[in-house]
Every structure is written in C-alpha cells, then in structure tokens.
Write an enzyme that holds these catalytic residues in place. Structure first.
Site, PDB file in Angstrom:
ATOM      1  N   TYR A 138      -3.753  18.997   8.152  1.00 22.15           N
ATOM      2  CA  TYR A 138      -3.884  18.234   9.391  1.00 22.15           C
ATOM      3  C   TYR A 138      -5.276  18.385  10.004  1.00 22.15           C
ATOM      4  O   TYR A 138      -5.732  17.509  10.726  1.00 22.15           O
ATOM      5  CB  TYR A 138      -2.870  18.723  10.430  1.00 22.15           C
ATOM      6  CG  TYR A 138      -1.519  18.079  10.344  1.00 22.15           C
ATOM      7  CD1 TYR A 138      -0.748  18.153   9.187  1.00 22.15           C
ATOM      8  CD2 TYR A 138      -0.995  17.401  11.439  1.00 22.15           C
ATOM      9  CE1 TYR A 138       0.503  17.574   9.132  1.00 22.15           C
ATOM     10  CE2 TYR A 138       0.261  16.816  11.389  1.00 22.15           C
ATOM     11  CZ  TYR A 138       1.009  16.906  10.233  1.00 22.15           C
ATOM     12  OH  TYR A 138       2.238  16.333  10.192  1.00 22.15           O
ATOM     13  N   LYS A 189       4.035  25.825  -1.848  1.00 18.87           N
ATOM     14  CA  LYS A 189       3.911  25.127  -3.134  1.00 18.87           C
ATOM     15  C   LYS A 189       2.955  25.960  -4.001  1.00 18.87           C
ATOM     16  O   LYS A 189       1.937  25.470  -4.517  1.00 18.87           O
ATOM     17  CB  LYS A 189       3.407  23.700  -2.885  1.00 18.87           C
ATOM     18  CG  LYS A 189       3.386  22.793  -4.097  1.00 18.87           C
ATOM     19  CD  LYS A 189       4.762  22.342  -4.564  1.00 18.87           C
ATOM     20  CE  LYS A 189       4.658  21.570  -5.874  1.00 18.87           C
ATOM     21  NZ  LYS A 189       5.981  21.297  -6.501  1.00 18.87           N
ATOM     22  N   ASP A 221       9.636  21.702  -2.738  1.00 22.08           N
ATOM     23  CA  ASP A 221      10.503  20.655  -3.302  1.00 22.08           C
ATOM     24  C   ASP A 221      11.935  21.168  -3.428  1.00 22.08           C
ATOM     25  O   ASP A 221      12.903  20.484  -3.084  1.00 22.08           O
ATOM     26  CB  ASP A 221       9.957  20.116  -4.641  1.00 22.08           C
ATOM     27  CG  ASP A 221       9.528  21.202  -5.620  1.00 22.08           C
ATOM     28  OD1 ASP A 221       9.524  22.399  -5.257  1.00 22.08           O
ATOM     29  OD2 ASP A 221       9.201  20.848  -6.774  1.00 22.08           O
ATOM     30  N   ASP A 245       6.511  19.747   9.056  1.00 21.51           N
ATOM     31  CA  ASP A 245       6.716  18.419   9.639  1.00 21.51           C
ATOM     32  C   ASP A 245       7.826  17.699   8.885  1.00 21.51           C
ATOM     33  O   ASP A 245       8.768  17.167   9.469  1.00 21.51           O
ATOM     34  CB  ASP A 245       5.405  17.620   9.557  1.00 21.51           C
ATOM     35  CG  ASP A 245       5.550  16.202  10.088  1.00 21.51           C
ATOM     36  OD1 ASP A 245       6.173  16.033  11.157  1.00 21.51           O
ATOM     37  OD2 ASP A 245       5.043  15.266   9.435  1.00 21.51           O
ATOM     38  N   ASP A 249      12.159  17.104  10.048  1.00 23.84           N
ATOM     39  CA  ASP A 249      12.823  15.795  10.159  1.00 23.84           C
ATOM     40  C   ASP A 249      14.053  15.764   9.257  1.00 23.84           C
ATOM     41  O   ASP A 249      15.113  15.242   9.628  1.00 23.84           O
ATOM     42  CB  ASP A 249      11.876  14.649   9.737  1.00 23.84           C
ATOM     43  CG  ASP A 249      11.163  14.001  10.928  1.00 23.84           C
ATOM     44  OD1 ASP A 249      10.823  14.727  11.884  1.00 23.84           O
ATOM     45  OD2 ASP A 249      10.934  12.768  10.888  1.00 23.84           O
TER      46      ASP A 249
HETATM   47  C1  IPM Z   1       5.540  15.688  14.879  1.00 23.41           C
HETATM   48  C2  IPM Z   1       4.799  14.400  14.594  1.00 23.41           C
HETATM   49  C3  IPM Z   1       3.306  14.657  14.612  1.00 23.41           C
HETATM   50  C4  IPM Z   1       2.994  15.619  13.478  1.00 23.41           C
HETATM   51  C5  IPM Z   1       2.396  13.413  14.510  1.00 23.41           C
HETATM   52  C6  IPM Z   1       2.792  12.344  15.498  1.00 23.41           C
HETATM   53  C7  IPM Z   1       0.968  13.789  14.717  1.00 23.41           C
HETATM   54  O1  IPM Z   1       5.222  13.842  13.389  1.00 23.41           O
HETATM   55  O2  IPM Z   1       5.344  16.263  15.958  1.00 23.41           O
HETATM   56  O3  IPM Z   1       6.368  16.097  14.057  1.00 23.41           O
HETATM   57  O4  IPM Z   1       2.842  15.198  12.326  1.00 23.41           O
HETATM   58  O5  IPM Z   1       2.888  16.818  13.763  1.00 23.41           O
HETATM   59 MN    MN Z   2       6.978  14.818  12.560  1.00 25.59          MN
END
Ligand code: IPM
Ligand code: MN
Ligand code: NAD
Length: 360
Positions: A138, A189, A221, A245, A249
């Site tokens: 990042y 990884k 993975d 990240d 999710d």
């Molecule tokens: C998160 C989001 C952010 C990230 C983006 C919007 C920069 O996806 O907070 O998970 O990738 O950290």
């Molecule tokens: Mn995110």
C-alpha cells in the site's frame, strides 16, 4: 471525549448519522462526549480540492478518537491517484501512525443462519483479524506507471516491510492472543515472497518472548480456503496490510454481512480511528437501506480501546445484540421471510435499546 466525525462518501453520511445518534444518547446519559465533523474522501475533494483537507487532519489530530464512515465512489474513480478518495483514508492512517488494525469477526447467534455458510460452521465464531495498516504494498516505493522498453504501458508497486514494522505489529498480536485463547496464526506468502520470508522470521523471533502463546504460520491462499472450510479453527489472525484487507472482507460474510464488521485502527498510544470495514457502497447509497451496525459497533470498540470504558463498550454491544434478538434486520441480514427495516429505523432501535442496556 473529543471525537472527530468524518462521514465521507456514499452510505458514509447515512451510517455515521446513526452512530452520532448513539453518541448523543451516551452524552445525554452523562458521558463527556464532544463531536466535531470534518470532510474526507470525495467529500473532502469536493469541498477543498483534497481528499484529506489540512483542516480535517487538524481536527483529527486534536481529537482523542475519530469515527469514519467510508470513502470513494464512481465519480472520483478517474481522478489522478493522489486526488482519489481512498488516498485520503490511507494518508490519515499514515499521518496518525495507525499501524494496528483490529477487525473482529463475531457471529451473533441470531444471524448464524444469515451467513453464506452452514450455521453449524459459523455458530459461536469469534475471530480477531489483526491487520498491519501503514506498510506493505500500500505504501512501498517505488511505485507508479511508465512506458517500458517495448513501448508498452507498465504499472508497478513495491511490497515492502521493515523488521521494526513487522516486530511492532507482531508484539500487538501476541499481547492480544494472551488475552484470548493464546493462539496466534500468522498469515503470509513465505513460499514465494521475500517480504513474507522476513515477516515469518521476525514474527517467530518476537514469539520467543511469548512462550505461552502457540504460534502457527499459514500461507494466505490456504488461509482464504480454511476461512470458509472451518473458520472456527482460528482465534487471532496476524497478517500484513493487503492480505488483511482481503481476508477481513471474506471473514465478514461468515458473520452474515459486511455491514456487521467494525474496526479499530490504533497508534502506539491507543488513539484510534474507528470505522466499518466496508466501503461507501455506491450501489445502495441514499436509499436508507445500508446496515449501520458495523459503524455503531465501531463506537463500542472506541469506548474499549481509546477511552478504556468497558461499561460503555458493553452497553453498545448489548444494545446491538438486543435489536437483533428483537428481530430487527436491515436488508443485508434479513434472510427470506423477514421484513427489513431501514438505516434510520435501525439506528433508532439501537438508541432505544441503549436505554434498556444501561440497566442490565
Ligand atoms: C479498507 C478499504 C481501504 C483499504 C481502501 C478504501 C483504501 O478497502 O479499509 O478495507 O484497502 O485499506
Ligand atoms: Mn477493504
Ligand atoms: P463496498 O464495501 O462499498 O460494497 C461491497 C458490497 O457490499 C456492495 O454490494 C454494498 O452494497 C454492500 N455493502 C457494503 N456495506 C454495506 C452495508 N453497511 N449495508 C449493506 N450492504 C453493504 O465495496 P466496493 O463496492 O468494492 O467499493 C465501493 C467504494 O468504496 C470504492 O470506491 C472503494 O474504494 C471504497 N471503499 C472504501 C472503504 C473505506 O472507506 N474504508 C472500504 C472499502 C471500499
């Protein structure tokens, strides 16, 4: 309690409004809450030509804690990278040194059937994903675009971690594991990436100071697969910025919806930015259908981690549990047969439940 409120874009303002109602209620009940609102993301760009306006950063620095909605939207997707809403969020994390990102994935019993997995796989699930937040691909340099020798356009980013960056997040991971089940799974990884080989080495070294915590390592993975095969094998997951990240999710769906997952981004002193893990959801923005619970639960984390007020944290969490027990559902967690309520009504329900939760 000086709290900076940064609504941002898309559903950001709608969900943050519900969190503000909760804060107002807590203030009415005697907590010394002071709120200041500022713009970030696309809203910052529209107002001041910058996704992180200088005055927003000032407000954030002056505050004890920050609550943020979400940033980003299709209107801003073609701006140069530095002007994109997402850069506002990345910059505030970096500027404030918020390297620790806690993303708890907890399944409320009432929502076990809202998960995309079989209820028995997720029932009772309680995972803490610890994501490093200010390093990795990042932020690594060099990055950019160029025309290569073959005359083609090329894009490049650098995945990079220093020893000290890995060691400080690893220490946080072991400390957290100590307060839970004393199991820490580090995800990397290391079969391919040098960054990850160093990550694994340093995490292992730090682990020698925590002999009471059982450390394991897993490739990312495999971890992605194990999270949907048998998620309850995990307790604390420690990982880098990008893997964290993605995995968070994924883990959110175990709990029923990404609209349920709060987060805390902390500096070394416990100052924090609190936000749902989801984005600005442009597909549902402005329709009063977004789930505000992730944002409200982020306030619970704020009370716990920045203000060390376990009572207020537990009160917020009990109020959320209560509205779920009462069958209140936004569309994302409603499931077949249930009649969903809107964002505002869900916020009102939590505020009403807070009154009760105070006396339990
Ligand atoms: C998160 C989001 C952010 C990230 C983006 C919007 C920069 O996806 O907070 O998970 O990738 O950290
Ligand atoms: Mn995110
Ligand atoms: P997203 O998380 O915004 O949405 C993904 C899906 O989940 C969508 O279908 C959305 O409707 C749904 N969803 C998200 N939050 C919800 C909620 N509270 N209630 C009900 N449903 C919800 O991810 P995306 O669509 O990939 O990204 C949209 C924008 O948000 C992009 O500009 C992206 O960069 C940005 N983003 C910002 C953050 C952040 O501010 N922390 C995080 C992720 C994405």
């Amino acid at each position: 309690m000086k709290i900076a409120v940064l609504p941002g874009d898309g559903i950001g303002p709608e969900i943050v409004r519900q969190a503000t109602k909760v804060l107002e209620r807590l203030r009415a009940d005697g907590l010394p809450v002071e709120v200041e609102t500022a713009s970030i993301g696309g809203a910052g760009y529209d107002a001041d030509g910058d996704p992180l306006p200088a005055k927003t950063l000032d407000v954030a620095r002056a505050a004890d804690a920050i609550v943020l909605g979400a940033v980003g939207g299709p209107r801003y997707d073609t701006l140069p990278r530095a002007m994109r809403p997402e850069q506002g969020l990345l910059r505030i994390r970096k500027e404030l040194g918020l390297f620790t990102n806690l993303r708890p994935a907890m399944v409320y019993e009432e929502l076990a059937s809202a998960s995309s997995l079989k209820p028995e796989l997720v029932s009772g699930l309680d995972i803490m994903i610890l994501r490093e937040l200010t390093g990795d691909i990042y932020f690594g340099q060099p990055r950019g675009r160029r025309t290569n020798d073959a005359g083609e356009r090329e894009g490049f980013d650098t995945m990079r971690y220093s020893e000290s960056e890995i060691a400080r997040i690893a220490r946080v991971g072991f400390e957290i594991a100590r307060k839970r089940s004393r199991r820490l799974c580090s995800v990397d990884k290391a079969n391919v990436l040098d960054t990850s080989i160093l990550w694994r080495e340093v995490v292992t070294e730090v682990g020698r100071d925590f002999p009471d915590v059982e450390l394991s390592h897993m490739y990312v993975d495999n971890a992605a697969m194990q999270l949907v095969r048998a998620p309850k094998q995990f307790d604390v997951i420690l990982t880098g910025n990008m893997f964290g990240d993605i995995l968070s999710d994924e883990a959110s769906m175990l709990t029923g919806s990404i609209g349920m997952l709060p987060s805390a981004s902390l500096d070394a002193q416990g100052k924090g930015l609190y936000e749902p893990i989801h984005g600005s959801a442009p597909d549902i923005a402005g329709r009063d259908v977004a789930n505000p619970l992730a944002t409200i639960l982020s306030l619970g984390m704020m009370m716990r981690y920045t203000f060390d007020n376990e009572e207020a944290a537990a009160r917020i969490e009990r109020a959320v549990a209560r509205v779920l027990q009462d069958g209140r559902r936004t569309g994302d967690i409603a499931g077949p047969g249930a009649t969903p309520i809107g964002t505002e009504a869900m916020g009102d329900a939590v505020v009403a439940a807070l009154a009760d939760a105070a006396h339990r």
